[in-house]
Design an enzyme around this catalytic site. Sequence first.
Site, mmCIF file in Angstrom:
data_model
loop_
_atom_site.group_PDB
_atom_site.id
_atom_site.type_symbol
_atom_site.label_atom_id
_atom_site.label_comp_id
_atom_site.label_asym_id
_atom_site.label_seq_id
_atom_site.Cartn_x
_atom_site.Cartn_y
_atom_site.Cartn_z
ATOM 1 N N LYS A 1 17.321 -5.088 -17.451
ATOM 2 C CA LYS A 1 17.684 -3.616 -17.418
ATOM 3 C C LYS A 1 18.185 -3.155 -18.793
ATOM 4 O O LYS A 1 18.984 -3.847 -19.479
ATOM 5 C CB LYS A 1 19.180 -3.476 -16.541
ATOM 6 C CG LYS A 1 19.932 -2.079 -16.367
ATOM 7 C CD LYS A 1 21.026 -1.992 -15.532
ATOM 8 C CE LYS A 1 21.705 -0.640 -15.670
ATOM 9 N NZ LYS A 1 22.752 -0.626 -14.806
ATOM 10 N N LYS B 1 14.230 -2.065 -14.989
ATOM 11 C CA LYS B 1 14.461 -0.866 -14.956
ATOM 12 C C LYS B 1 14.657 -0.216 -16.419
ATOM 13 O O LYS B 1 15.433 -1.174 -17.201
ATOM 14 C CB LYS B 1 15.918 -0.848 -14.402
ATOM 15 C CG LYS B 1 16.891 0.427 -14.340
ATOM 16 C CD LYS B 1 18.018 0.297 -13.661
ATOM 17 C CE LYS B 1 18.733 1.387 -13.920
ATOM 18 N NZ LYS B 1 20.013 1.273 -13.117
ATOM 19 N N SER C 1 16.862 8.047 -13.053
ATOM 20 C CA SER C 1 17.289 9.174 -12.893
ATOM 21 C C SER C 1 16.535 10.135 -13.697
ATOM 22 O O SER C 1 15.989 11.326 -13.590
ATOM 23 C CB SER C 1 18.703 9.433 -13.061
ATOM 24 O OG SER C 1 19.049 8.960 -14.113
ATOM 25 N N TYR D 1 13.891 8.318 -6.539
ATOM 26 C CA TYR D 1 14.561 9.500 -5.989
ATOM 27 C C TYR D 1 13.380 10.605 -5.502
ATOM 28 O O TYR D 1 13.742 11.427 -4.665
ATOM 29 C CB TYR D 1 15.300 10.291 -7.199
ATOM 30 C CG TYR D 1 16.178 9.510 -7.694
ATOM 31 C CD1 TYR D 1 17.463 9.264 -7.159
ATOM 32 C CD2 TYR D 1 16.133 8.814 -8.753
ATOM 33 C CE1 TYR D 1 18.664 8.511 -7.525
ATOM 34 C CE2 TYR D 1 16.878 7.845 -9.389
ATOM 35 C CZ TYR D 1 18.310 7.953 -8.715
ATOM 36 O OH TYR D 1 19.197 6.864 -9.354
HETATM 37 C C1 PBG Z 1 25.137 1.152 -12.559
HETATM 38 C C2 PBG Z 1 23.669 1.814 -12.362
HETATM 39 C C3 PBG Z 1 23.273 2.990 -13.315
HETATM 40 C C4 PBG Z 1 22.142 3.053 -12.645
HETATM 41 C C5 PBG Z 1 21.752 2.249 -11.446
HETATM 42 N N1 PBG Z 1 23.002 1.490 -11.320
HETATM 43 C C6 PBG Z 1 23.932 3.250 -14.510
HETATM 44 C C7 PBG Z 1 23.991 2.624 -15.857
HETATM 45 O O1 PBG Z 1 23.536 1.655 -15.928
HETATM 46 O O2 PBG Z 1 24.486 3.502 -16.719
HETATM 47 C C8 PBG Z 1 20.996 4.029 -13.367
HETATM 48 C C9 PBG Z 1 20.011 4.629 -12.339
HETATM 49 C C10 PBG Z 1 19.324 5.803 -12.458
HETATM 50 O O3 PBG Z 1 19.271 6.295 -13.872
HETATM 51 O O4 PBG Z 1 18.632 6.299 -11.905
HETATM 52 N N2 PBG Z 1 25.237 0.421 -13.806
#
Ligand code: PBG
Length: 320
Positions: free
Chosen positions: A191, A244, A270, A309
């Site tokens: 991530k 991700k 997102s 989404y």
């Molecule tokens: C929680 C989390 C996040 C996302 C999924 N779980 C945000 C982050 O790490 O700031 C992001 C998902 C997205 O952008 O669609 N930590």
Amino acid sequence: MMRLRKLRSSEQLRSFVRETEVNVSDLVYPIFVIEGENIKSEVPSMPNIFQYSLDRIDEELDRVEAAKIPAVLIFGIPSHKDERGSEAYNQNGITQRAIRHIKDKYPYLLVIADVCLCEYTSHGHCGIVCKGEILNDETLPLLSAAAVSLAEAGADIIAPSDMMDGRVASIRQALDENGYINTPIMSYAAKYASAFYGPFRDAAGSAPHFGDRKSYQMDPANAREAMREIEEDINEGADMIIIKPALAYGDITERARRRFDLPLIAYNVSGEYAMVKAAAANGWIDERRIVCENLLSMKRAGADRIITYHALDFAGWIDE
Ligand code: PBG
């Protein structure tokens, strides 16, 4: 001359030699559940994505069920936030109640529970904060408590997204000790600290109040390091792996696919959704073709499943 165009000369031939396809059964749909009553509130930067209160969530779940989308990823937005994110592991927290409701009313839907503290902490970080530092080991018991409470609520899959070191081992041990030996872990192993999460932080109210997430999420410049993260999560007991974001990170998915044999999931995040929606709203791109192409690129890179989404829209197009 090899006439490669031979195999492109009719739709029947093209379809016969097609290497990759995206199906509704590949998709996971994220859902935002907010504490309160009679709320259906559109996320400004994510057209057609809403925060629902529990009493209205069935509108969305009915659509998911009708579309035959197999799985949902649940994000709870509590009204109370504190330093230690206590609502994340409150048995009656919004996320736990939502999961109980979904498993009760929609038993065939796979419920994936995102495990993190950022939606629940007053400072918006994914771990405990002390003197401006995000503490690793002190955060692990809280994540484990959250995982156990979500499993107890009925979550089919636990998905830790915090990026603390050692969280998979800690969560696995806690699940096992509490009798959830059969609950799998889908870890956000690779991530990245990405600007593509911007719109999500509006949706989940989880933007950090100071600093950024660069001390725990990965540097976008690093690909080899992602393999180390994935390997470590697998060693600690992860059953499935999330990469991700997805679009700008297809190379990471491909590398991971070559190296690891467990299920790989790409998270079409997102910001990726927001860019497509904004351009489509301006009439600059063909939304449907762009979305199909994006999803295809993730499958082609090697993802088995995709969190997106666009899932409901995509299901509607396939159906036509
Ligand atoms: C929680 C989390 C996040 C996302 C999924 N779980 C945000 C982050 O790490 O700031 C992001 C998902 C997205 O952008 O669609 N930590």
